[in-house]
Design a protein around this motif. Structure first.
Motif, PDB file in Angstrom:
ATOM      1  N   LEU A 234      84.593  75.179 -25.363  1.00 48.69           N
ATOM      2  CA  LEU A 234      86.039  75.032 -25.266  1.00 48.69           C
ATOM      3  C   LEU A 234      86.556  75.593 -23.946  1.00 48.69           C
ATOM      4  O   LEU A 234      87.442  75.008 -23.307  1.00 48.69           O
ATOM      5  CB  LEU A 234      86.700  75.752 -26.446  1.00 48.69           C
ATOM      6  N   ALA A 235      85.992  76.720 -23.505  1.00 48.87           N
ATOM      7  CA  ALA A 235      86.401  77.298 -22.227  1.00 48.87           C
ATOM      8  C   ALA A 235      86.063  76.358 -21.066  1.00 48.87           C
ATOM      9  O   ALA A 235      86.865  76.178 -20.131  1.00 48.87           O
ATOM     10  CB  ALA A 235      85.726  78.649 -22.033  1.00 48.87           C
ATOM     11  N   ILE A 236      84.870  75.757 -21.110  1.00 47.79           N
ATOM     12  CA  ILE A 236      84.472  74.804 -20.071  1.00 47.79           C
ATOM     13  C   ILE A 236      85.369  73.574 -20.099  1.00 47.79           C
ATOM     14  O   ILE A 236      85.823  73.083 -19.054  1.00 47.79           O
ATOM     15  CB  ILE A 236      82.997  74.402 -20.268  1.00 47.79           C
ATOM     16  N   ARG A 237      85.635  73.070 -21.307  1.00 48.27           N
ATOM     17  CA  ARG A 237      86.504  71.902 -21.455  1.00 48.27           C
ATOM     18  C   ARG A 237      87.874  72.144 -20.834  1.00 48.27           C
ATOM     19  O   ARG A 237      88.400  71.316 -20.067  1.00 48.27           O
ATOM     20  CB  ARG A 237      86.657  71.578 -22.939  1.00 48.27           C
ATOM     21  N   ASP A 238      88.468  73.291 -21.155  1.00 43.86           N
ATOM     22  CA  ASP A 238      89.816  73.579 -20.661  1.00 43.86           C
ATOM     23  C   ASP A 238      89.829  73.787 -19.142  1.00 43.86           C
ATOM     24  O   ASP A 238      90.794  73.420 -18.463  1.00 43.86           O
ATOM     25  CB  ASP A 238      90.376  74.804 -21.377  1.00 43.86           C
ATOM     26  N   LYS A 239      88.759  74.379 -18.614  1.00 37.95           N
ATOM     27  CA  LYS A 239      88.673  74.578 -17.163  1.00 37.95           C
ATOM     28  C   LYS A 239      88.579  73.233 -16.442  1.00 37.95           C
ATOM     29  O   LYS A 239      89.273  72.997 -15.434  1.00 37.95           O
ATOM     30  CB  LYS A 239      87.456  75.442 -16.834  1.00 37.95           C
ATOM     31  N   LEU A 240      87.750  72.353 -16.950  1.00 39.30           N
ATOM     32  CA  LEU A 240      87.617  71.026 -16.340  1.00 39.30           C
ATOM     33  C   LEU A 240      88.926  70.256 -16.427  1.00 39.30           C
ATOM     34  O   LEU A 240      89.326  69.558 -15.485  1.00 39.30           O
ATOM     35  CB  LEU A 240      86.496  70.247 -17.031  1.00 39.30           C
ATOM     36  N   HIS A 241      89.606  70.385 -17.563  1.00 36.99           N
ATOM     37  CA  HIS A 241      90.882  69.679 -17.730  1.00 36.99           C
ATOM     38  C   HIS A 241      91.915  70.181 -16.727  1.00 36.99           C
ATOM     39  O   HIS A 241      92.705  69.388 -16.180  1.00 36.99           O
ATOM     40  CB  HIS A 241      91.398  69.880 -19.153  1.00 36.99           C
ATOM     41  N   ALA A 242      91.912  71.480 -16.447  1.00 36.69           N
ATOM     42  CA  ALA A 242      92.853  72.038 -15.480  1.00 36.69           C
ATOM     43  C   ALA A 242      92.526  71.581 -14.064  1.00 36.69           C
ATOM     44  O   ALA A 242      93.428  71.349 -13.253  1.00 36.69           O
ATOM     45  CB  ALA A 242      92.834  73.571 -15.557  1.00 36.69           C
ATOM     46  N   LEU A 243      91.236  71.433 -13.748  1.00 36.02           N
ATOM     47  CA  LEU A 243      90.821  71.042 -12.406  1.00 36.02           C
ATOM     48  C   LEU A 243      91.016  69.556 -12.152  1.00 36.02           C
ATOM     49  O   LEU A 243      91.491  69.146 -11.090  1.00 36.02           O
ATOM     50  CB  LEU A 243      89.348  71.424 -12.186  1.00 36.02           C
TER      51      LEU A 243
END
Length: 224
Positions: free
Chosen positions: A191-200
């Motif tokens: 989930l942390a990786i998903r949200d980081k990618l979504h922000a980038l």
């Protein structure tokens, strides 16, 4: 997985909990202890028939449900009504494991995750550390007011003796959609990786992949 969550309670919620607790009747904590825990439990908790007990519980549950970090760490399906516990000088809770099942005989709930919400500040008492006996050795937890700690219910844990002041906490248990601790950790990381990618880059194919991965892992592991 031990998760420390800051600012679960708002300042107003913390003050309301302290105000209500000061007006509430506390009783011997052994009343709600399991067979083994009765031997080592020496604290106080809000009486079952206290008039403001439900209000205390609703404040804590509302704060937890609002916390994104709590939802990530616990993946909550059901949250038990919290106990408001008080420790005064000389009080302690020896090493124990929380009961695997809690609740009425006709509606038992599995305990996957234990939660302690700190109502008053660590500077207001001495001692009273929560010690979680993890595979990496004892982990001492003593947090500022409004913080919470989330940890697996199957771990051996204890509260060291309070030597001065008063320790006031809310304690509850969660039946998670995902009972396995390792799987909850994998989901939290994904989930942390998903949200980081979504922000980038929300339109990147890797972002879609991360969303798909998290969703399908949850689909694979969740129990309803």
């Amino acid at each position: 997985m031990i998760v420390i969550i800051p600012d679960v309670l708002s300042v107003d919620e913390q003050q309301k909990l302290k105000e209500l607790a000061a007006q509430t009747n506390f009783v011997d904590g052994k009343e709600t202890a399991g067979f083994r825990a009765k031997l080592v439990k020496n604290n106080e908790q809000v009486a079952k028939d206290a008039t403001n007990k439900k209000q205390l519980q609703e404040i804590v549950i509302g704060a937890l449900n609002r916390s994104k970090d709590f939802r990530r760490g616990a993946v909550p399906h059901r949250i038990r009504p919290p106990l408001i516990s008080r420790y005064r000088p000389g009080m302690t809770y020896g090493a124990h494991v929380d009961d695997a099942l809690m609740g009425a005989a006709t509606n038992r709930e599995r305990t996957d995750v234990s939660v302690t919400v700190f109502i008053n500040d660590a500077t207001e008492y001495e001692g009273g550390e929560l010690v979680i006996h993890s595979p990496y050795g004892p982990q001492e937890v003593k947090l500022p007011a409004r913080f919470a700690v989330v940890y697996p219910s199957g771990t051996l844990h204890e509260v060291l003796e309070v030597t001065k002041g008063e320790r006031l906490v809310a304690v509850t248990w969660v039946q998670s959609y995902v009972r396995d601790e390792r799987q909850r950790q994998f989901l939290s990381d994904t989930l942390a990786i998903r949200d980081k990618l979504h922000a980038l880059d929300p339109k990147a194919p890797e972002t879609d992949m991360a969303f798909r991965l998290y969703t399908n892992l949850l689909r694979m592991w969740a129990e309803t």
